[in-house]
Design a protein around this motif. Structure first.
Motif, PDB file in Angstrom:
ATOM      1  N   UNK A 139      23.488  32.546  48.743  1.00 43.95           N
ATOM      2  CA  UNK A 139      23.157  33.971  48.834  1.00 43.95           C
ATOM      3  C   UNK A 139      24.158  34.605  49.785  1.00 43.95           C
ATOM      4  N   UNK A 140      24.918  35.536  49.260  1.00 44.22           N
ATOM      5  CA  UNK A 140      26.064  36.086  49.988  1.00 44.22           C
ATOM      6  C   UNK A 140      25.842  37.553  50.340  1.00 44.22           C
ATOM      7  N   UNK A 141      25.989  37.864  51.620  1.00 44.25           N
ATOM      8  CA  UNK A 141      25.866  39.241  52.085  1.00 44.25           C
ATOM      9  C   UNK A 141      27.184  39.769  52.616  1.00 44.25           C
ATOM     10  N   UNK A 142      27.140  40.959  53.180  1.00 42.70           N
ATOM     11  CA  UNK A 142      28.371  41.620  53.605  1.00 42.70           C
ATOM     12  C   UNK A 142      29.111  40.866  54.711  1.00 42.70           C
ATOM     13  N   UNK A 143      28.375  40.071  55.492  1.00 48.33           N
ATOM     14  CA  UNK A 143      29.033  39.291  56.541  1.00 48.33           C
ATOM     15  C   UNK A 143      30.077  38.345  55.986  1.00 48.33           C
TER      16      UNK A 143
ATOM     17  N   UNK B 237      37.749  41.783  55.508  1.00 51.54           N
ATOM     18  CA  UNK B 237      37.659  42.986  54.683  1.00 51.54           C
ATOM     19  C   UNK B 237      36.911  44.081  55.443  1.00 51.54           C
ATOM     20  N   UNK B 238      37.368  45.289  55.307  1.00 53.70           N
ATOM     21  CA  UNK B 238      36.773  46.430  56.020  1.00 53.70           C
ATOM     22  C   UNK B 238      35.623  46.999  55.193  1.00 53.70           C
ATOM     23  N   UNK B 239      34.519  46.255  55.178  1.00 54.93           N
ATOM     24  CA  UNK B 239      33.382  46.630  54.339  1.00 54.93           C
ATOM     25  C   UNK B 239      32.117  46.904  55.146  1.00 54.93           C
ATOM     26  N   UNK B 240      32.257  47.157  56.452  1.00 48.87           N
ATOM     27  CA  UNK B 240      31.080  47.530  57.231  1.00 48.87           C
ATOM     28  C   UNK B 240      30.791  49.006  56.992  1.00 48.87           C
ATOM     29  N   UNK B 241      29.575  49.423  57.307  1.00 50.21           N
ATOM     30  CA  UNK B 241      29.264  50.835  57.126  1.00 50.21           C
ATOM     31  C   UNK B 241      29.939  51.702  58.178  1.00 50.21           C
ATOM     32  N   UNK B 242      30.371  51.084  59.260  1.00 48.37           N
ATOM     33  CA  UNK B 242      31.220  51.826  60.200  1.00 48.37           C
ATOM     34  C   UNK B 242      32.556  52.144  59.529  1.00 48.37           C
ATOM     35  N   UNK B 243      33.045  51.203  58.710  1.00 50.96           N
ATOM     36  CA  UNK B 243      34.261  51.460  57.925  1.00 50.96           C
ATOM     37  C   UNK B 243      34.025  52.587  56.926  1.00 50.96           C
ATOM     38  N   UNK B 244      32.816  52.645  56.373  1.00 48.62           N
ATOM     39  CA  UNK B 244      32.476  53.728  55.445  1.00 48.62           C
ATOM     40  C   UNK B 244      32.489  55.066  56.181  1.00 48.62           C
TER      41      UNK B 244
END
Length: 284
Positions: free
Chosen positions: A13-17, A24-31
């Motif tokens: 089970x794979x999450x954003x971490x 990869x710049x996929x944090x919501x801070x990156x958003x």
């Protein structure tokens, strides 16, 4: 007839971490940063500017670090009345309600354009993860929109439960809109706000039905590995479904990257979803 140990499946089970661990710049801070700079980028927003989205989420949801926008969106309907109550003019309230509904409706469009802009070219595979998995036999349930598993690890049995880049993505909250809350929103604000709120409501059952072939293909599980996954409330129905594939002999592996307190919290959540096996740690 008892099933041989080698006949049992493994699920990751794979999450954003997971994507963050690959740089990869996929944090919501990156958003958030993307929205701040989006004026210089061609975006699919039709009616509202990125600043409208920034103000709505920051003011209504009140999240300072933007670490969990989807959960915060679930509280927007409860807080939005405060947002429009600065004026007592009924017509102005309804107009602002309509505007807020339009802003909510545009958020997934900006999420899609942001994911499309993430630079994945520099990401390198983690050798430890590559050695851990069987790219042909293991199952991967990913909540990410990127193709990191396929591109870096050539994983074959991958399910993007919330969609992926280039397809329609699922983005939203897991809060229910009760009859009372919906009635007051429709009466006091604007139906468009309610419809946008409902459009942003995740429906795990609908998503699982869409990916039923993948889920049904998973047999009894020898092991489950969860990595970079936060077990947030909107996603727990998926965990409950997975737990039906486990037995008392199944081992759930949690990443040792998480703190002791967080791992304990995860174990309690997984247990509440019906897991009766054992837990252990793994490291990458």
């Amino acid at each position: 007839m008892l099933m041989a140990f080698s006949d049992l499946d493994r699920l990751f089970i794979i999450g954003n971490g997971f994507d963050l661990a690959h740089g990869l710049k996929t944090s919501y801070e990156n958003f958030r940063q993307y929205l701040l700079n989006v004026e210089n980028i061609q975006t699919p927003g039709e009616n509202f500017c990125p600043n409208d989205i920034l103000q709505l989420i920051s003011r209504c949801a009140g999240t300072a670090r933007w670490c969990d926008i989807e959960t915060d969106l679930g509280y927007v309907s409860g807080q939005v009345k405060k947002y429009v109550d600065e004026t007592k003019d009924y017509d102005v309230q309804r107009l602002q309600g309509a505007l807020l509904g339009g802003i909510l409706e545009d958020i997934p469009k900006y999420v899609s354009s942001w994911i499309a802009a993430v630079d994945c070219k520099q990401a390198k595979p983690m050798l430890s993860f590559k050695k851990l998995i069987d790219k042909d036999k293991d199952y991967f349930l990913t909540f990410n929109y990127t193709d990191t598993l396929e591109r870096l690890y050539e994983a074959k049995k991958v399910c993007h439960i919330h969609g992926k880049y280039g397809e329609r993505i699922v983005f939203g909250h897991g809060e229910e809109l009760t009859y009372g809350r919906e009635f007051h929103l429709r009466e006091d604000l604007e139906c468009g706000l309610v419809e946008a709120y409902l459009d942003l409501q995740k429906d795990p059952n609908k998503n699982m039905e869409k990916h039923r072939e993948f889920i049904d293909a998973i047999g009894k599980l020898q092991a489950v590995y969860s990595y970079g996954f936060s077990f947030s409330k909107p996603d727990r129905p998926y965990i409950s479904r997975i737990c039906k594939k486990t037995t008392t002999n199944t081992t759930w592996h949690l990443s040792n990257y998480e703190s002791t307190l967080r791992k304990k919290e995860y174990q309690e959540i997984i247990g509440s979803c019906g897991f009766a096996g054992s837990f252990c740690e793994f490291s990458l």
